[in-house]
Design an enzyme around this catalytic site. Structure first.
Site, PDB file in Angstrom:
ATOM      1  N   GLU A   1      47.096  27.698  36.051  1.00 53.09           N
ATOM      2  CA  GLU A   1      47.505  26.391  36.655  1.00 53.09           C
ATOM      3  C   GLU A   1      49.005  26.144  36.702  1.00 53.09           C
ATOM      4  O   GLU A   1      49.484  24.975  36.330  1.00 53.09           O
ATOM      5  CB  GLU A   1      46.776  25.400  35.933  1.00 53.09           C
ATOM      6  CG  GLU A   1      45.161  25.537  35.589  1.00 53.09           C
ATOM      7  CD  GLU A   1      44.543  25.417  36.979  1.00 53.09           C
ATOM      8  OE1 GLU A   1      44.945  24.788  38.069  1.00 53.09           O
ATOM      9  OE2 GLU A   1      43.457  26.015  37.079  1.00 53.09           O
TER      10      GLU A   1
ATOM     11  N   THR B   1      39.264  33.438  39.076  1.00 52.05           N
ATOM     12  CA  THR B   1      38.321  33.241  38.327  1.00 52.05           C
ATOM     13  C   THR B   1      36.898  32.680  38.862  1.00 52.05           C
ATOM     14  O   THR B   1      36.975  31.924  39.832  1.00 52.05           O
ATOM     15  CB  THR B   1      38.715  32.150  37.278  1.00 52.05           C
ATOM     16  OG1 THR B   1      40.167  32.803  36.611  1.00 52.05           O
ATOM     17  CG2 THR B   1      37.806  31.756  36.029  1.00 52.05           C
TER      18      THR B   1
END
Ligand SMILES: Cc1cc2nc3c(=O)[nH]c(=O)nc-3n(C[C@H](O)[C@H](O)[C@H](O)COP(=O)(O)OP(=O)(O)OC[C@H]3O[C@@H](n4cnc5c(N)ncnc54)[C@H](O)[C@@H]3O)c2cc1C
Length: 550
Positions: free
Chosen positions: A533, A310
């Site tokens: 995450e 990202t």
């Protein structure tokens, strides 16, 4: 035994229920430890481990819900007693049902349930979770148009207020356009956030940061995410991850060089761990870094594909995990963490070359939400990185996995804040909508079921906040010890963000599905939260479960 439907809410009852939850969870944990040989054989009892890990997270959140209320009262604030008591009771009710589902596997017999939850406590549980109480909370949320955040003490309240002002003025007006057209994040966001010090909130002053602590970072993230998860709320994640890795394992020279640049926003970061064939099993990363010399400069050449990186386009550097020792038997111990420079590039695709022949290509994968940051598939061909860009230099060789995991703990805490901000936005939009929308001659917010739904949204958000704020405070005390708590906060808060945004969408009826209503953006943005995450099942089994059962 029956309980009056609208008996007054009592924190004392909520505390008693927590005790009951504890007397069920304790033996459950003990038996799960035996079943998994103290966590060594989790894969032989995955479902049980998942249940116990989630139940323990719920009990911890229940305790933190009450503790947050008590702390506010101690400081003379308006203690959110109803929200706290309902939040705690709801979590205890949930963990009881959750453990009941694996009662046979854990040998939790009826007598144990009866002992933990005798009739009198079951009545308290029913009373506290009664629809009358939840509806009352919903009416309050509608009247306050969703602004039900718990009060904070001095500096933290200032942080929240000033970030909110910035986010409402600078970010919110652009959020929908960025999402709908998958535009790049405006440079002005980065410049202004850098000037306001948002990237340096957990960087020590000696390295150019502001060191206001993890809770200030979470509150900042929350407010930015309330305006736009992808446009601003996620800009802090990557610097946070690299900051923590540098503080933990960087050389003094690396800290002095990189941290001030991260704090000011001069250097923006992408985190490159995932590969097309390697996701949760981070120790299996294949991307290679091979020793090289370019024009007399010692360094490494990076070789291989990466996925889902990202912000890789705009980023000035990529925090990249690569295999420095080709022996596959070394697993995690063969990995090192690099700070890989590249040129910032706008848009959804880029290609860059180096004079020595290195090549880096990136192409963004289209996604339904979380737009603006763009998440890239990358290809590295002989991409040269100087030797002093290996985090920890010679001492960091083979330590990349552990540094990355330390960084992820910070990322998870930050993601708890992102989830709270998104859920807050959904609650506000929904409260406004149900107050204004009329059907069958009355505002839909006047109907019992709508009030109940809003009440559940508010109490779930209170749970997410209580656990995330507690994790932030614990991280200030001892980052390593608090890492499992940060994972629990991420786990619970992200589930809550998904649930609250979807409930909010339902309350909007057909208009909740229209792109012009922000709730539709919140829904698609929220669904990514339990994935990155640490995807939810892995977080439950290998982070929270392992920590609890070891
Ligand atoms: C929008 C977006 C942005 C992202 N940004 C980044 C980024 O910036 N940097 C980065 O490095 N990565 C990033 N990721 C990647 C993300 O971290 C991974 O998608 C995630 O870690 C899961 O890996 P995976 O997708 O390969 O799934 P897999 O690991 O293949 O897992 C697939 C499913 O199998 C389950 N599973 C896997 N192993 C087990 C097991 N042992 N037991 C039980 N179940 C199992 C998982 O829980 C999951 O449900 C991003 C992802 C997305 C979608």
């Amino acid at each position: 035994m029956t309980a009056p439907k609208d008996a007054p809410v009592s924190l004392e009852d909520a505390r008693a229920l927590m005790g009951a939850g504890e007397s069920l969870l304790s033996p459950a944990l003990e038996r799960a430890r035996a079943l998994t040989r103290s966590g060594a054989a989790i894969d032989e009892a995955q479902v049980v481990t998942e249940r116990v890990a989630y139940a323990a997270t719920e009990l911890r959140a229940a305790g933190e819900a009450l503790a947050l209320c008590e702390a506010i009262a101690a400081e003379g604030g308006a203690a959110p007693e109803t929200a706290a008591a309902l939040a705690a009771a709801d979590l205890v009710a949930s963990l009881r049902t959750r453990l009941e589902g694996v009662a046979d596997e854990l040998a939790l017999d009826d007598a144990l349930f009866e002992h933990a939850f005798p009739a009198a406590l079951r009545a308290k549980l029913r009373a506290l979770t009664s629809e009358a109480h939840v509806r009352a909370l919903g009416r309050e949320a509608i009247a306050a148009r969703g602004r039900t955040e718990p009060p904070l003490d001095g500096t933290l309240e200032q942080v929240r207020t000033s970030v909110r002002e910035f986010a409402e003025k600078e970010v919110a007006p652009h959020a929908e356009r960025i999402h709908r057209h998958d535009e790049d994040i405006p440079e002005s966001f980065i410049t202004k956030m850098g000037e306001l010090g948002y990237f340096g909130l957990s960087i020590p002053e000696q390295y150019g940061g502001h060191e206001l602590g993890n809770l200030a970072m979470v509150l900042t993230t929350e407010e930015l995410s309330r305006a736009s998860l992808a446009g601003a709320g996620s800009l802090i994640t990557r610097p946070e991850i690299l900051t923590k890795a540098l503080l933990q394992g960087g050389t003094e020279a690396q800290k002095r060089f990189w941290l001030p640049k991260l704090a000011s926003g001069e250097v923006m970061v992408g985190v490159s761990v995932t590969e097309p064939d390697v996701g949760s099993d981070v120790a299996a990363v294949k991307c290679r870094a091979v020793r090289a010399n370019e024009g007399g400069l010692e360094g490494w050449r990076i070789q291989g594909p990466k996925a889902w990186c990202t912000f890789a386009g705009r980023a000035n550097v990529l925090a990249l995990l690569a295999r420095t020792d080709p022996d596959p038997r070394l697993g995690a111990k063969g990995l090192s963490l690099f700070i890989v420079p590249k040129e910032p590039a706008p848009g959804h695709a880029f290609e860059q070359t180096q004079p020595g022949g290195g090549r880096l290509v990136g192409k963004a994968d289209a996604t339904p939400g979380y737009r603006g940051m763009h998440s890239f598939t990358l290809g590295f061909e002989n991409w040269f990185v100087p030797a002093d860009h290996l985090v920890g230099e010679a001492g960091g060789l083979g330590k990349g996995f552990y540094l990355q995991m330390g960084g992820f703990a910070a990322g998870r805490l930050q993601t708890g804040g992102r989830a709270c901000g998104l859920a807050q936005a959904a609650l506000e939009e929904t409260a406004k909508y149900v107050a204004g929308r009329t059907q069958f001659g009355r505002p839909i917010g006047d109907y019992q079921l709508t009030q109940y739904t809003l009440g559940r949204m508010a109490l779930r958000l209170y749970q997410a906040r209580a656990l995330t704020y507690a994790a932030a405070r614990a991280m200030d005390e001892d980052e390593r010890a608090a890492a499992p708590l940060a994972a629990q906060a991420k786990l619970l808060a992200c589930d809550i963000a998904v649930e609250v945004t979807q409930q909010g969408q339902l309350m909007h009826g057909g208009w909740g599905y229209a792109e012009e209503y922000p709730i539709s953006r919140y829904v698609v943005d929220a669904t990514v939260l339990p994935i990155f995450e640490g995807v939810k099942p892995i977080l439950e089994l290998k982070v929270v479960g392992r920590a609890l059962l070891a």
